[in-house]
Motif scaffolding. Structure first.
Motif, mmCIF file in Angstrom:
data_model
loop_
_atom_site.group_PDB
_atom_site.id
_atom_site.type_symbol
_atom_site.label_atom_id
_atom_site.label_comp_id
_atom_site.label_asym_id
_atom_site.label_seq_id
_atom_site.Cartn_x
_atom_site.Cartn_y
_atom_site.Cartn_z
ATOM 1 N N GLU A 55 -11.003 8.677 3.265
ATOM 2 C CA GLU A 55 -12.110 7.844 2.864
ATOM 3 C C GLU A 55 -11.619 6.289 3.382
ATOM 4 O OE1 GLU A 55 -14.627 9.009 2.265
ATOM 5 O OE2 GLU A 55 -15.072 9.318 0.234
ATOM 6 N N THR A 56 -10.439 6.010 3.613
ATOM 7 C CA THR A 56 -9.956 5.006 3.893
ATOM 8 C C THR A 56 -10.128 4.448 5.643
ATOM 9 O OG1 THR A 56 -7.775 5.739 4.234
ATOM 10 C CG2 THR A 56 -8.361 4.302 2.251
ATOM 11 N N PHE A 102 -12.472 4.557 7.541
ATOM 12 C CA PHE A 102 -13.510 3.626 8.152
ATOM 13 C C PHE A 102 -13.003 1.978 8.124
ATOM 14 C CE2 PHE A 102 -18.144 1.816 7.911
ATOM 15 C CZ PHE A 102 -18.378 2.008 9.492
ATOM 16 N N TYR A 103 -11.825 1.589 7.736
ATOM 17 C CA TYR A 103 -11.544 0.353 7.215
ATOM 18 C C TYR A 103 -10.386 -0.128 8.009
ATOM 19 C CZ TYR A 103 -14.962 1.286 3.821
ATOM 20 O OH TYR A 103 -15.999 1.570 3.205
ATOM 21 N N GLY A 157 -15.567 5.875 3.032
ATOM 22 C CA GLY A 157 -15.599 5.713 4.385
ATOM 23 C C GLY A 157 -16.335 6.834 5.004
ATOM 24 N N HIS A 202 -20.308 5.520 4.447
ATOM 25 C CA HIS A 202 -20.455 4.152 5.053
ATOM 26 C C HIS A 202 -20.592 4.463 6.675
ATOM 27 C CE1 HIS A 202 -20.820 1.728 1.416
ATOM 28 N NE2 HIS A 202 -19.680 2.229 1.119
ATOM 29 N N LYS A 203 -19.831 5.368 7.039
ATOM 30 C CA LYS A 203 -19.656 5.633 8.821
ATOM 31 C C LYS A 203 -20.875 6.245 8.865
ATOM 32 C CE LYS A 203 -17.040 7.102 12.415
ATOM 33 N NZ LYS A 203 -17.852 8.377 13.207
ATOM 34 N N THR A 219 -20.123 -1.968 1.749
ATOM 35 C CA THR A 219 -19.798 -2.267 3.054
ATOM 36 C C THR A 219 -20.422 -2.893 3.926
ATOM 37 O OG1 THR A 219 -18.296 -0.345 2.793
ATOM 38 C CG2 THR A 219 -18.359 -0.961 4.792
ATOM 39 N N THR A 261 -15.124 -4.421 2.539
ATOM 40 C CA THR A 261 -16.107 -3.924 1.653
ATOM 41 C C THR A 261 -15.763 -4.386 0.380
ATOM 42 O OG1 THR A 261 -15.926 -1.308 1.019
ATOM 43 C CG2 THR A 261 -13.880 -2.328 1.640
#
Ligand code: ADP
Length: 395
Positions: free
Chosen positions: A124-125, A127-128, A156, A159-160, A209, A219
């Motif tokens: 889940e992290t 995307f950052y 993530g 949002h992706k 985000t 985010t």
């Protein structure tokens, strides 16, 4: 390609089986068990269900198993989930105590049962990974930062998906293509005007985000999913002095205070009625003052983050609502977009009340497109898993 997506909750095991051909996906089967105490049994049960439906003649029937893992500190991305990933999940369980142990256990069970089937973890992290340093740092002593006290970001996968889909809907196929391959190629140089998207994942757990050209630049969530917006029963952002102060004044132990921040705060703590927005809205409409306040705090926090990212992005081409609350509550979208016409954001009242499907809700003349993009996190995991395997096979 047949991809099984395994969703391991703290007390549940759910699965979906997809057949993917390129970006096209077909759901073949779904199922699972609630009130799970033994993941091994729950997984056996799922495999029997799949076999009975004719989907599991042999382990070779599966091309891969995908997992939406939450957090493993600096280990992130969409990666093959080997024993080292299982260990990293265990080592970082202090920050994701409800999520990491079931995923570590589930990965181990699948590794032992189906050693030849690749397992893929989509964090889940992930995307950052390219968020600028200044947006990752807390103003803590260097030693704290060095042991991982920093902003990571979550949701993530959701949002992706918004990054990809909003680029498609806005006719920016170059950005959609780059967004799809982000975990394989990293950020790409994009010619022309930048595409600026603010993605609002509003559900049991919520985050906002900011996305430029398909890549997250900030985010609302930080070190843990305890931060950012008020969550269903978790606190969201809180002054760091509040914890020791409440412990002293209420005579709480650290464990009690932490439990109250995780289980008795957020929309539940504020409203005293429920952790579900539907119940809170019903109570607020019936005159319950705490429920009305809970919704006001939630909306104010959403607007706070949208405002911050509007500045950070230098404008916004699309404001996107996704997840259970974002997709299903026209009144909330109205409250969030109230009075923003001068900033280029205006809702179409009729479209806003239409069904919770993918919709453009913007009024004619709104500079910013206001979109609903339904979340489907299992599909995102299946797609990323397929992209990783295809890229490895092509390499
Ligand atoms: P989770 O983060 O647990 O996956 P969801 O994305 O399903 O959560 O969001 C749960 C929230 O969405 C709840 O507050 C619920 O009130 C709200 N929600 C879900 N479905 C609806 C609906 N049909 N109408 C209004 N609100 C809904």
């Amino acid at each position: 390609m047949h991809i099984l997506v395994a969703n391991l909750g703290s007390t549940s095991f759910k699965y979906r089986l997809f057949a993917l051909a390129g970006e096209q996906a077909r759901l073949l089967a779904r199922g699972g068990s609630e009130r799970v105490t033994d993941y091994s049994q729950a997984i056996s049960h799922a495999m029997h269900e799949l076999a009975a439906a004719g989907h599991m003649q042999s382990p070779q029937s599966l091309d891969a198993i995908g997992f939406k893992t939450v957090f493993a500190g600096d280990l992130t991305g969409c990666v093959l989930a080997d024993a080292a990933v299982e260990q990293a999940l265990r080592d970082t369980a202090d920050l994701a105590p409800a999520h990491n142990p079931p995923y570590a256990e589930g990965l181990r069970i699948f590794r032992e049962r189906f050693p030849s089937v690749p397992r893929v973890a989509l964090f889940e992290t992930a995307f950052y990974q390219w968020v600028p340093d200044a947006a990752q740092r807390y103003a803590v002593p260097e030693a704290w930062h060095n042991v991982g006290i920093r902003r990571y970001g979550f949701h993530g996968a959701s949002h992706k998906f918004v990054a990809e889909r909003s680029a498609e809907l806005l006719g920016r196929d170059d950005i959609a293509q780059a967004a799809r391959r982000l975990y394989l190629d990293g950020p790409q140089t994009i010619a022309g005007a930048p595409l600026r998207v603010i993605s609002c994942h509003l559900g049991g757990s919520s985050s906002i985000t900011a996305i430029r050209n398909g890549v997250a630049i900030g985010t609302s969530m930080g070190l843990s999913p305890q931060s950012g917006l008020p969550q269903n029963n978790r606190v969201g952002d809180l002054d760091s002095s509040a914890l020791p102060c409440a412990m002293r004044r209420l005579g709480l132990s650290l464990a009690d205070a932490e439990r109250q921040l995780v289980k008795e705060s957020g929309l539940l703590g504020l409203s005293g009625v429920s952790n579900d927005v539907r119940d809170i809205k019903t109570a607020a409409d019936a005159g319950n003052a705490r429920s009305k306040l809970a919704l006001d705090v939630f909306v104010r926090s959403i607007r706070h983050w949208i405002g911050a990212f509007l500045f950070e992005l230098g404008g916004c081409d699309a404001l996107v609502f996704t997840a259970g609350i974002g997709e299903n509550n026209p009144w909330l979208r109205t409250a969030v977009c109230q009075g923003l016409t001068e900033l280029g954001l205006e809702l179409d009242v009729t479209r806003n009340t239409s069904a919770p499907v993918e919709t453009d809700l913007s009024a004619h003349g709104s500079r910013t497109r206001i979109l609903v993009i339904p979340a489907n996190e299992e599909l995102v995991v299946a797609r990323e898993t397929a992209r990783l395997l295809t890229a490895r096979r092509d390499a």
